[in-house]
Design a protein around this motif. Sequence first.
Motif, PDB file in Angstrom:
ATOM      1  N   ARG A 172       0.998  -1.593  -0.042  1.00 47.42           N
ATOM      2  CA  ARG A 172       0.189  -0.167   0.201  1.00 47.42           C
ATOM      3  C   ARG A 172       0.712   1.178  -0.065  1.00 47.42           C
ATOM      4  NH1 ARG A 172      -5.177  -0.228   1.574  1.00 47.42           N
ATOM      5  NH2 ARG A 172      -4.946   1.534   2.520  1.00 47.42           N
ATOM      6  N   ARG A 173       2.177   0.572   0.485  1.00 47.05           N
ATOM      7  CA  ARG A 173       2.863   2.104   0.686  1.00 47.05           C
ATOM      8  C   ARG A 173       3.471   2.380  -0.002  1.00 47.05           C
ATOM      9  NH1 ARG A 173       6.671   1.895   5.608  1.00 47.05           N
ATOM     10  NH2 ARG A 173       4.898   2.403   6.548  1.00 47.05           N
ATOM     11  N   ALA A 174       3.838   1.344  -1.461  1.00 44.96           N
ATOM     12  CA  ALA A 174       4.511   1.644  -2.770  1.00 44.96           C
ATOM     13  C   ALA A 174       3.901   2.081  -3.603  1.00 44.96           C
ATOM     14  CB  ALA A 174       4.765  -0.182  -3.221  1.00 44.96           C
ATOM     15  N   ARG A 175       2.222   2.213  -3.590  1.00 41.08           N
ATOM     16  CA  ARG A 175       0.792   2.391  -4.579  1.00 41.08           C
ATOM     17  C   ARG A 175       0.181   3.919  -3.961  1.00 41.08           C
ATOM     18  NH1 ARG A 175      -1.270  -2.932  -3.665  1.00 41.08           N
ATOM     19  NH2 ARG A 175       0.134  -4.096  -5.835  1.00 41.08           N
ATOM     20  N   GLY A 176       1.017   4.389  -2.559  1.00 39.82           N
ATOM     21  CA  GLY A 176       0.787   5.788  -2.193  1.00 39.82           C
ATOM     22  C   GLY A 176      -0.604   5.981  -1.697  1.00 39.82           C
ATOM     23  N   VAL A 177      -1.193   5.136  -0.753  1.00 35.11           N
ATOM     24  CA  VAL A 177      -2.459   4.912  -0.002  1.00 35.11           C
ATOM     25  C   VAL A 177      -1.806   5.010   1.664  1.00 35.11           C
ATOM     26  CG1 VAL A 177      -3.521   4.053  -2.442  1.00 35.11           C
ATOM     27  CG2 VAL A 177      -2.432   2.503  -0.801  1.00 35.11           C
ATOM     28  N   ALA A 178      -1.229   4.581   1.686  1.00 32.57           N
ATOM     29  CA  ALA A 178      -0.946   4.651   2.708  1.00 32.57           C
ATOM     30  C   ALA A 178       0.032   5.805   3.931  1.00 32.57           C
ATOM     31  CB  ALA A 178       0.254   3.255   3.168  1.00 32.57           C
ATOM     32  N   ASP A 179      -0.444   7.527   3.109  1.00 33.84           N
ATOM     33  CA  ASP A 179      -0.455   8.506   3.605  1.00 33.84           C
ATOM     34  C   ASP A 179      -0.849   9.266   4.281  1.00 33.84           C
ATOM     35  OD1 ASP A 179       2.465   8.153   2.435  1.00 33.84           O
ATOM     36  OD2 ASP A 179       1.446   9.174   0.394  1.00 33.84           O
ATOM     37  N   ARG A 180      -2.208   9.171   4.230  1.00 34.02           N
ATOM     38  CA  ARG A 180      -3.476   9.528   5.172  1.00 34.02           C
ATOM     39  C   ARG A 180      -4.670   8.589   5.910  1.00 34.02           C
ATOM     40  NH1 ARG A 180      -4.753  15.260   1.822  1.00 34.02           N
ATOM     41  NH2 ARG A 180      -1.717  15.643   1.595  1.00 34.02           N
ATOM     42  N   GLY A 181      -4.802   8.868   6.266  1.00 32.11           N
ATOM     43  CA  GLY A 181      -6.533   8.311   7.011  1.00 32.11           C
ATOM     44  C   GLY A 181      -5.684   6.502   8.048  1.00 32.11           C
ATOM     45  N   ARG A 182      -4.598   6.701   8.739  1.00 29.59           N
ATOM     46  CA  ARG A 182      -4.743   6.202   9.725  1.00 29.59           C
ATOM     47  C   ARG A 182      -5.794   4.751  10.000  1.00 29.59           C
ATOM     48  NH1 ARG A 182      -0.309   8.250  13.942  1.00 29.59           N
ATOM     49  NH2 ARG A 182       1.014   8.944  12.861  1.00 29.59           N
TER      50      ARG A 182
END
Length: 262
Positions: A172-182
């Motif tokens: 998810r971090r590699a796809r850029g979807v893990a930066d916001r909304g824990r």
Amino acid sequence: MTLLDTRARTGRVARINPVAKLGASALIAIPLILTLDPVSAAVALALECALFAFAGLTWREFWVRTWPVWLAAPLTALTIALYGEASGHVYVEWFVVRVSEGSLALAAATFLRVLAIALPSVVLFVTVDPTDLADGLAQVVHLPARFVLGALAGLRMVGLFLDDWHALELARRARGVADRGRVRRFVGMAFALLVLSIRRGSKLATAMEARGFGAPVRRTWARPSRFGAPEWGLLLIGAAISGLAVAAAVAAGTWNFILGPS
């Protein structure tokens, strides 16, 4: 298996059948569950500390394994001290908080009781291999093989769950979807892990069924589980600790059978 686990399984206790360790833990815990007094818990804890040296754990390994117990015991005692049944002289009283002579005595007894029950269970089961435990439960206790093997397979999957969670987090971090909304991220990853676990469980069940794990015949075991003198000796030690703890509490007049009439 980690290096810590490997070291933990080199002591004398490591070679004892896990069923005996389970039985010894139960023999120590049951009398302490039936009473709430500082004498029985203190005596049991002192006797247990003398035996921890034979578990094959270094001091660092001991603290690493048991730190949750040392954290939970004072927190439990603090709760009893603040909100337990008040008796005797009251030291502090504010709203629902009432610290009294009786609540402090109960808190001390609870602190020792948690340590005396939890520490031997943790130390003994550090040296338990899940496969050895499954062999013992099936061959010594004679639990149903399907139940034992299913529980063993599920336990073996716990490590894979942690690896899957880490892999999902990296993906998810590699796809850029893990930066916001824990919270949203946690819910999404938990659902993905649930789906993945169901699929893996179905495949594992099919594979085990194909290999004859569910056959209605007498099962053979690759490794025999023996129950001999060392196992009976550990059970005798557990019974002796319980007996001495109860005898000390009765002799001191502090025995408090919590299931008896109030």
